[in-house]
Design a protein around this motif. Structure first.
Motif, PDB file in Angstrom:
ATOM      1  N   THR A  17       0.849  -1.193   0.000  1.00 24.65           N
ATOM      2  CA  THR A  17       0.000   0.000   0.000  1.00 24.65           C
ATOM      3  C   THR A  17       0.883   1.241   0.000  1.00 24.65           C
ATOM      4  OG1 THR A  17      -1.811  -1.093   1.173  1.00 24.65           O
ATOM      5  CG2 THR A  17      -1.750   1.309   1.260  1.00 24.65           C
ATOM      6  N   LEU A  18       0.614   2.139  -0.912  1.00 17.59           N
ATOM      7  CA  LEU A  18       1.386   3.373  -1.041  1.00 17.59           C
ATOM      8  C   LEU A  18       0.521   4.561  -0.651  1.00 17.59           C
ATOM      9  CD1 LEU A  18       3.757   5.164  -2.048  1.00 17.59           C
ATOM     10  CD2 LEU A  18       2.801   4.940  -4.359  1.00 17.59           C
ATOM     11  N   ILE A  19       1.004   5.364   0.290  1.00 18.05           N
ATOM     12  CA  ILE A  19       0.320   6.593   0.690  1.00 18.05           C
ATOM     13  C   ILE A  19       1.195   7.778   0.305  1.00 18.05           C
ATOM     14  CG2 ILE A  19      -0.613   7.933   2.616  1.00 18.05           C
ATOM     15  CD1 ILE A  19      -1.159   5.381   4.102  1.00 18.05           C
ATOM     16  N   LEU A  20       0.603   8.768  -0.323  1.00 20.70           N
ATOM     17  CA  LEU A  20       1.368   9.945  -0.738  1.00 20.70           C
ATOM     18  C   LEU A  20       0.443  11.159  -0.798  1.00 20.70           C
ATOM     19  CD1 LEU A  20       2.089   9.775  -4.591  1.00 20.70           C
ATOM     20  CD2 LEU A  20       0.305   8.480  -3.459  1.00 20.70           C
ATOM     21  N   PRO A  21       1.023  12.369  -0.720  1.00 23.43           N
ATOM     22  CA  PRO A  21       0.202  13.574  -0.777  1.00 23.43           C
ATOM     23  C   PRO A  21       0.041  14.076  -2.202  1.00 23.43           C
ATOM     24  CG  PRO A  21       2.451  14.190  -0.264  1.00 23.43           C
ATOM     25  CD  PRO A  21       2.447  12.681  -0.428  1.00 23.43           C
ATOM     26  N   ALA A  22      -1.030  14.806  -2.438  1.00 22.75           N
ATOM     27  CA  ALA A  22      -1.167  15.628  -3.639  1.00 22.75           C
ATOM     28  C   ALA A  22      -1.182  17.068  -3.150  1.00 22.75           C
ATOM     29  CB  ALA A  22      -2.448  15.293  -4.396  1.00 22.75           C
ATOM     30  N   GLY A  26      -3.132  24.693   1.833  1.00 25.49           N
ATOM     31  CA  GLY A  26      -2.857  24.384   3.226  1.00 25.49           C
ATOM     32  C   GLY A  26      -1.858  23.261   3.479  1.00 25.49           C
ATOM     33  N   ASN A  27      -1.398  22.588   2.415  1.00 31.17           N
ATOM     34  CA  ASN A  27      -0.407  21.503   2.554  1.00 31.17           C
ATOM     35  C   ASN A  27      -0.855  20.405   3.517  1.00 31.17           C
ATOM     36  OD1 ASN A  27       1.459  22.918   0.858  1.00 31.17           O
ATOM     37  ND2 ASN A  27       1.995  24.198   2.602  1.00 31.17           N
ATOM     38  N   VAL A  28      -2.148  20.155   3.600  1.00 31.70           N
ATOM     39  CA  VAL A  28      -2.651  19.192   4.573  1.00 31.70           C
ATOM     40  C   VAL A  28      -2.164  17.780   4.259  1.00 31.70           C
ATOM     41  CG1 VAL A  28      -4.717  18.206   5.631  1.00 31.70           C
ATOM     42  CG2 VAL A  28      -4.658  20.624   5.039  1.00 31.70           C
ATOM     43  N   GLY A  29      -2.136  17.423   2.974  1.00 32.45           N
ATOM     44  CA  GLY A  29      -1.673  16.095   2.605  1.00 32.45           C
ATOM     45  C   GLY A  29      -0.246  15.836   3.028  1.00 32.45           C
ATOM     46  N   GLN A  30       0.626  16.823   2.847  1.00 30.03           N
ATOM     47  CA  GLN A  30       2.023  16.674   3.247  1.00 30.03           C
ATOM     48  C   GLN A  30       2.143  16.550   4.769  1.00 30.03           C
ATOM     49  OE1 GLN A  30       2.651  20.288   0.908  1.00 30.03           O
ATOM     50  NE2 GLN A  30       4.656  19.456   0.356  1.00 30.03           N
ATOM     51  N   LEU A  31       1.396  17.360   5.490  1.00 28.98           N
ATOM     52  CA  LEU A  31       1.442  17.296   6.953  1.00 28.98           C
ATOM     53  C   LEU A  31       0.955  15.935   7.453  1.00 28.98           C
ATOM     54  CD1 LEU A  31       0.073  20.872   7.779  1.00 28.98           C
ATOM     55  CD2 LEU A  31       2.429  20.080   8.095  1.00 28.98           C
ATOM     56  N   ALA A  32      -0.087  15.402   6.822  1.00 31.65           N
ATOM     57  CA  ALA A  32      -0.607  14.093   7.223  1.00 31.65           C
ATOM     58  C   ALA A  32       0.421  12.999   6.963  1.00 31.65           C
ATOM     59  CB  ALA A  32      -1.908  13.801   6.479  1.00 31.65           C
ATOM     60  N   VAL A  33       1.116  13.071   5.838  1.00 28.55           N
ATOM     61  CA  VAL A  33       2.163  12.084   5.551  1.00 28.55           C
ATOM     62  C   VAL A  33       3.310  12.221   6.548  1.00 28.55           C
ATOM     63  CG1 VAL A  33       3.895  11.369   3.852  1.00 28.55           C
ATOM     64  CG2 VAL A  33       1.559  11.825   3.118  1.00 28.55           C
ATOM     65  N   LEU A 239      -6.938  13.832   8.642  1.00 21.65           N
ATOM     66  CA  LEU A 239      -6.694  13.124   7.382  1.00 21.65           C
ATOM     67  C   LEU A 239      -5.816  11.901   7.615  1.00 21.65           C
ATOM     68  CD1 LEU A 239      -7.571  13.548   4.460  1.00 21.65           C
ATOM     69  CD2 LEU A 239      -5.426  14.778   4.053  1.00 21.65           C
ATOM     70  N   ALA A 240      -4.815  12.019   8.488  1.00 21.92           N
ATOM     71  CA  ALA A 240      -3.964  10.868   8.809  1.00 21.92           C
ATOM     72  C   ALA A 240      -4.761   9.776   9.502  1.00 21.92           C
ATOM     73  CB  ALA A 240      -2.795  11.318   9.686  1.00 21.92           C
ATOM     74  N   GLU A 241      -5.674  10.159  10.378  1.00 25.02           N
ATOM     75  CA  GLU A 241      -6.544   9.189  11.055  1.00 25.02           C
ATOM     76  C   GLU A 241      -7.414   8.457  10.043  1.00 25.02           C
ATOM     77  OE1 GLU A 241      -7.801   7.075  14.193  1.00 25.02           O
ATOM     78  OE2 GLU A 241      -6.752   8.945  14.692  1.00 25.02           O
ATOM     79  N   PHE A 266       9.608  16.210  14.128  1.00 25.81           N
ATOM     80  CA  PHE A 266      10.539  17.208  14.656  1.00 25.81           C
ATOM     81  C   PHE A 266      10.433  18.533  13.893  1.00 25.81           C
ATOM     82  CE2 PHE A 266      14.874  19.093  14.469  1.00 25.81           C
ATOM     83  CZ  PHE A 266      14.994  19.464  15.801  1.00 25.81           C
ATOM     84  N   SER A 267      10.227  18.464  12.585  1.00 27.76           N
ATOM     85  CA  SER A 267      10.186  19.671  11.754  1.00 27.76           C
ATOM     86  C   SER A 267       9.014  20.578  12.094  1.00 27.76           C
ATOM     87  CB  SER A 267      10.139  19.299  10.273  1.00 27.76           C
ATOM     88  OG  SER A 267       9.006  18.494  10.006  1.00 27.76           O
ATOM     89  N   TRP A 268       7.990  20.031  12.770  1.00 27.16           N
ATOM     90  CA  TRP A 268       6.819  20.844  13.085  1.00 27.16           C
ATOM     91  C   TRP A 268       7.104  21.897  14.148  1.00 27.16           C
ATOM     92  CZ3 TRP A 268       1.536  17.861  13.151  1.00 27.16           C
ATOM     93  CH2 TRP A 268       1.321  17.304  11.885  1.00 27.16           C
TER      94      TRP A 268
END
Length: 281
Positions: A17-22, A26-33, A239-241, A266-268
């Motif tokens: 299974t591959l999970i990735l952002p689009a 708001g960059n929500v997909g990247q934050l969730a990943v 979104l991660a949930e 850590f980057s957050w």
């Protein structure tokens, strides 16, 4: 697109299974990943080099110790315990090259034996037609399980199918044509024309990715939420949930983490800058 495996690392067959952002508002997909990578303790196994993605470099996003690891535009992580491969994208796609980028991602997913692709992204809250916050943040989905974009498994989660999806709409049909053929997007394509209201959703990166993964015969599910620009960390958690629920991960998966289920990357610590000087108020 080239995949470069890090020295001493290998790909796990069980990570199908591959999970990735689009990338979107708001960059929500990247934050969730980010959350999923940190919480599953996924290890970086390599990176993808694609000419359609703008170059960037930064500090290690997950490790507070100084090991000299650099963050790159497209990184691949794997978590064998969760049976997940995760790709993090840190810089945008060159304008006009989204379909070519999506095709390259689909080629990589097919070549590496992925069975289910989960795309995480966000939509402009200003375009939300029926705002109903009575049940909290709402997850919308789009799947290729059925021709109309519906999926019984997603419906059982209480999510709503993106009602704006119409496979017969001009831009969706054009995306499918590009995804299913070897022709490249030309300068006169509908994607470059003035877009109408009905063209907003198929003009977004998740739509090109959905079409290209679908064209490869891969199962693909888009999980989407509406948001505005600003601090979208709560949306990222939501979104991660949802992604965990979709792929069957439970809180037991993260039980080795200290302080609860999720591990804050850590980057957050600096993602939205320092807090305001309260002496100003």
């Amino acid at each position: 697109m080239e995949f470069n495996l890090e020295e001493g690392k290998h790909l796990y067959d069980e990570c199908s299974t591959l999970i990735l952002p689009a990338l979107s508002i708001g960059n929500v997909g990247q934050l969730a990943v980010d959350l999923l990578i940190a919480s599953t303790k996924a290890e970086r196994v390599g990176y993808l080099d694609d000419p359609n993605v703008l170059p960037c470099v930064g500090n290690d996003a997950y490790n507070p110790t100084h090991q000299g690891d650099l963050a790159l535009p497209l990184e691949a992580y794997e978590s064998p315990s969760s049976a997940l491969t995760l790709i993090q994208q840190r810089s945008p796609v060159v304008k006009g090259m989204m379909v070519e980028f999506a095709k390259n991602l689909a080629d990589f997913a097919e070549a590496s034996g992925k069975k289910h692709i989960v795309i995480l992204s966000s939509l402009d809250f200003g375009r939300w037609q029926t705002v109903d916050m009575s049940s909290g943040l709402q997850i919308y989905y789009l799947s290729n399980t059925n021709a109309d974009g519906s999926d019984d498994k997603c419906e059982k989660q209480g999510w709503k199918k993106m009602k704006e999806y119409d496979p017969n709409q001009k831009l969706w049909k054009y995306l499918n044509t590009l995804a299913e053929s070897n022709v490249n997007q030309d300068d006169s394509s509908p994607l470059e024309d003035d877009l109408g209201e009905e063209d907003y959703y198929p003009s977004l990166p998740f739509a090109a990715m959905f079409s290209c993964f679908k064209a490869k015969g891969l199962k693909v599910t888009c999980l989407l939420c509406y948001c505005s620009e600003g601090d979208n960390i709560p949306d990222a958690f939501h979104l991660a949930e949802a992604a965990c629920n979709l792929v069957g991960l439970t809180s037991d998966t993260f039980k080795g983490n200290t302080g609860g289920k999720w591990v804050i990357p850590f980057s957050w610590q600096s993602v939205y800058g320092p807090p305001p000087d309260m002496s100003l108020f």
